[in-house]
Design a protein around this motif. Structure first.
Motif, PDB file in Angstrom:
ATOM      1  N   VAL A 139      12.362  11.504   6.437  1.00  0.00           N
ATOM      2  CA  VAL A 139      10.924  11.256   6.563  1.00  0.00           C
ATOM      3  C   VAL A 139      10.523  11.211   8.034  1.00  0.00           C
ATOM      4  CG1 VAL A 139       9.041   9.719   5.944  1.00  0.00           C
ATOM      5  CG2 VAL A 139      10.962   9.978   4.392  1.00  0.00           C
TER       6      VAL A 139
ATOM      7  N   SER B  89       3.493   3.072   9.865  1.00  0.00           N
ATOM      8  CA  SER B  89       3.601   4.212   8.953  1.00  0.00           C
ATOM      9  C   SER B  89       3.778   3.759   7.509  1.00  0.00           C
ATOM     10  CB  SER B  89       4.784   5.095   9.367  1.00  0.00           C
ATOM     11  OG  SER B  89       4.861   6.224   8.535  1.00  0.00           O
TER      12      SER B  89
ATOM     13  N   GLY C 222       3.689  15.316   2.796  1.00  0.00           N
ATOM     14  CA  GLY C 222       4.786  14.650   2.106  1.00  0.00           C
ATOM     15  C   GLY C 222       5.167  15.339   0.805  1.00  0.00           C
TER      16      GLY C 222
ATOM     17  N   THR D 294       8.686  17.234   0.136  1.00  0.00           N
ATOM     18  CA  THR D 294       9.506  16.745  -0.970  1.00  0.00           C
ATOM     19  C   THR D 294      10.072  17.908  -1.772  1.00  0.00           C
ATOM     20  OG1 THR D 294       8.194  14.716  -1.124  1.00  0.00           O
ATOM     21  CG2 THR D 294       9.514  15.303  -3.039  1.00  0.00           C
TER      22      THR D 294
ATOM     23  N   ALA E 296       4.690   8.893   0.041  1.00  0.00           N
ATOM     24  CA  ALA E 296       4.566  10.186  -0.622  1.00  0.00           C
ATOM     25  C   ALA E 296       5.921  10.839  -0.853  1.00  0.00           C
ATOM     26  CB  ALA E 296       3.672  11.111   0.198  1.00  0.00           C
ATOM     27  N   MET E 297       6.888  10.582   0.034  1.00  0.00           N
ATOM     28  CA  MET E 297       8.163  11.287  -0.048  1.00  0.00           C
ATOM     29  C   MET E 297       9.256  10.498  -0.762  1.00  0.00           C
ATOM     30  SD  MET E 297       8.301  13.154   3.703  1.00  0.00           S
ATOM     31  CE  MET E 297       9.735  14.149   3.235  1.00  0.00           C
ATOM     32  N   THR E 298       9.348   9.186  -0.525  1.00  0.00           N
ATOM     33  CA  THR E 298      10.473   8.423  -1.096  1.00  0.00           C
ATOM     34  C   THR E 298      10.053   7.164  -1.841  1.00  0.00           C
ATOM     35  OG1 THR E 298      10.779   7.088   0.911  1.00  0.00           O
ATOM     36  CG2 THR E 298      11.941   9.204   0.812  1.00  0.00           C
TER      37      THR E 298
ATOM     38  N   LEU F 199       3.200   8.686   4.568  1.00  0.00           N
ATOM     39  CA  LEU F 199       4.213   9.728   4.475  1.00  0.00           C
ATOM     40  C   LEU F 199       5.467   9.222   3.764  1.00  0.00           C
ATOM     41  CD1 LEU F 199       4.587  12.685   5.306  1.00  0.00           C
ATOM     42  CD2 LEU F 199       5.686  11.884   7.407  1.00  0.00           C
ATOM     43  N   ILE F 200       5.869   8.002   4.079  1.00  0.00           N
ATOM     44  CA  ILE F 200       7.047   7.414   3.422  1.00  0.00           C
ATOM     45  C   ILE F 200       6.792   7.239   1.934  1.00  0.00           C
ATOM     46  CG2 ILE F 200       8.429   5.299   3.277  1.00  0.00           C
ATOM     47  CD1 ILE F 200       8.143   5.043   6.306  1.00  0.00           C
TER      48      ILE F 200
ATOM     49  N   SER G 136      -1.418  13.694   5.433  1.00  0.00           N
ATOM     50  CA  SER G 136      -0.054  13.174   5.369  1.00  0.00           C
ATOM     51  C   SER G 136       0.494  13.221   3.951  1.00  0.00           C
ATOM     52  CB  SER G 136      -0.014  11.731   5.894  1.00  0.00           C
ATOM     53  OG  SER G 136      -0.354  11.683   7.261  1.00  0.00           O
TER      54      SER G 136
ATOM     55  N   ASP H 169       7.685  13.373   9.974  1.00  0.00           N
ATOM     56  CA  ASP H 169       6.647  12.702  10.767  1.00  0.00           C
ATOM     57  C   ASP H 169       6.558  13.332  12.153  1.00  0.00           C
ATOM     58  OD1 ASP H 169       5.114  10.909  12.336  1.00  0.00           O
ATOM     59  OD2 ASP H 169       5.613   9.258  11.002  1.00  0.00           O
TER      60      ASP H 169
END
Length: 309
Positions: A177, A245, A138, A142, A251-253, A248-249, A134, A181
């Motif tokens: 995101v 979750s 991510g 990004t 890692a991205m935002t 992933l969140i 994940s 997912d």
């Protein structure tokens, strides 16, 4: 002589009577030893951490000491400014990702159980993202979603579409995101649906075809109802994953911009980073209770519907 002649056959009949099994001298405890490894692992990895979390949620603690403070952590947690936004985002994220995985997974499963070329290869391709990390997914997305240099916006620009700032625009961050997912997790939903569809007896489809039913009617009248167990499984697994979750969140935002893509798990992690260990533990208990309160009634409802069907 008469007495001996009469009792001998009677005793032999009693010995051969199948209705009267031999009484066991004692119940063997040997099979119960097979439960011990699983019970030990379950206790160490689940029961002990769960009870420890509930206990430490009522304390102010660090690695060397703790102080009992009662409900103060929970009061402070629910007074956090970001909690209401995180709670709302958690339910939005969970519902959106679950719904999309159910719909897309079902459609892909129907496609991949039909007579198409390279069916096995396509199944492997769709399931492959499930195997990826994940965090790695991510990071990759990004880069792909960068508003100025990302390949996604460049591809949209070719067809004359001005792509948004996927991860920096408050209106798009959470949904961006969520879409990633779904891309990563829909392969598992598809495999579950494939297993459900191939277990449906082919006689149903043959009879429907002989009666002149269209593929759409066969889907709604045969595939959809008889794949109900698969649907229940996908809903439960996807919703649990969506409500919990975090990776992933983050890692991205990292919950940004601002608090617009924060979920409960990211709020908990931020409190842990700030050194509020008792507060973050209370947040974990709240998350556990929320997931339990949503999943247990939903699972009972779906299973009841399945039995009634």
């Amino acid at each position: 002589m008469t007495t001996n002649t009469t009792t001998a056959p009677t005793q032999a009949a009693r010995r051969m009577d199948p209705a009267k099994p031999k009484r066991r001298s004692g119940r063997s405890s040997y099979p119960y030893w097979f439960y011990l490894p699983a019970a030990l692992i379950y206790t160490v990895l689940f029961l002990v951490p769960t009870f420890a979390s509930f206990f430490f949620s009522f304390t102010r603690w660090n690695l060397t000491d703790f102080t009992w403070i009662g409900m103060d952590n929970f009061v402070q947690f629910f007074s956090e400014e970001a909690l209401l936004k995180g709670l709302t985002n958690t339910f939005i994220y969970g519902v959106v990702t679950s719904a999309l995985k159910v719909v897309i997974g079902m459609l892909l499963a129907v496609l991949l159980t039909s007579q198409i070329i390279a069916r096995g290869y396509l199944r492997s391709i769709i399931f492959f993202p499930v195997l990826l990390s994940s965090i790695g997914v991510g990071i990759v997305f990004t880069v792909l979603m960068d508003p100025s240099t990302g390949l996604i916006n460049k591809a949209l620009a070719v067809v004359g579409i001005d792509g948004p700032a996927w991860l920096t625009d408050p209106a798009w961050a959470l949904m961006s995101v969520a879409f990633v997912d779904v891309w990563k997790g829909v392969g598992l939903a598809t495999v579950i649906y494939i297993a459900g569809i191939v277990s449906i007896p082919s006689e149903y489809f043959e009879a429907a075809k002989m009666d002149g039913a269209s593929p759409v009617k066969s889907f709604f009248n045969i595939t959809l109802p008889l794949a109900r167990p698969a649907t229940a499984t996908v809903i439960i697994l996807s919703l649990i994953g969506g409500l919990r979750s975090f990776d992933l969140i983050w890692a991205m935002t990292k919950g940004g911009p601002g608090f617009t893509s924060d979920v409960i798990a990211s709020v908990i992690f931020k409190q842990y980073q700030a050194g509020f260990y008792g507060l973050s533990t209370a947040g974990n208990v709240v998350l556990f209770l929320i997931v339990t309160a949503v999943i247990v009634p939903l699972s009972m409802f779906l299973n009841r519907k399945e039995v009634e069907a």
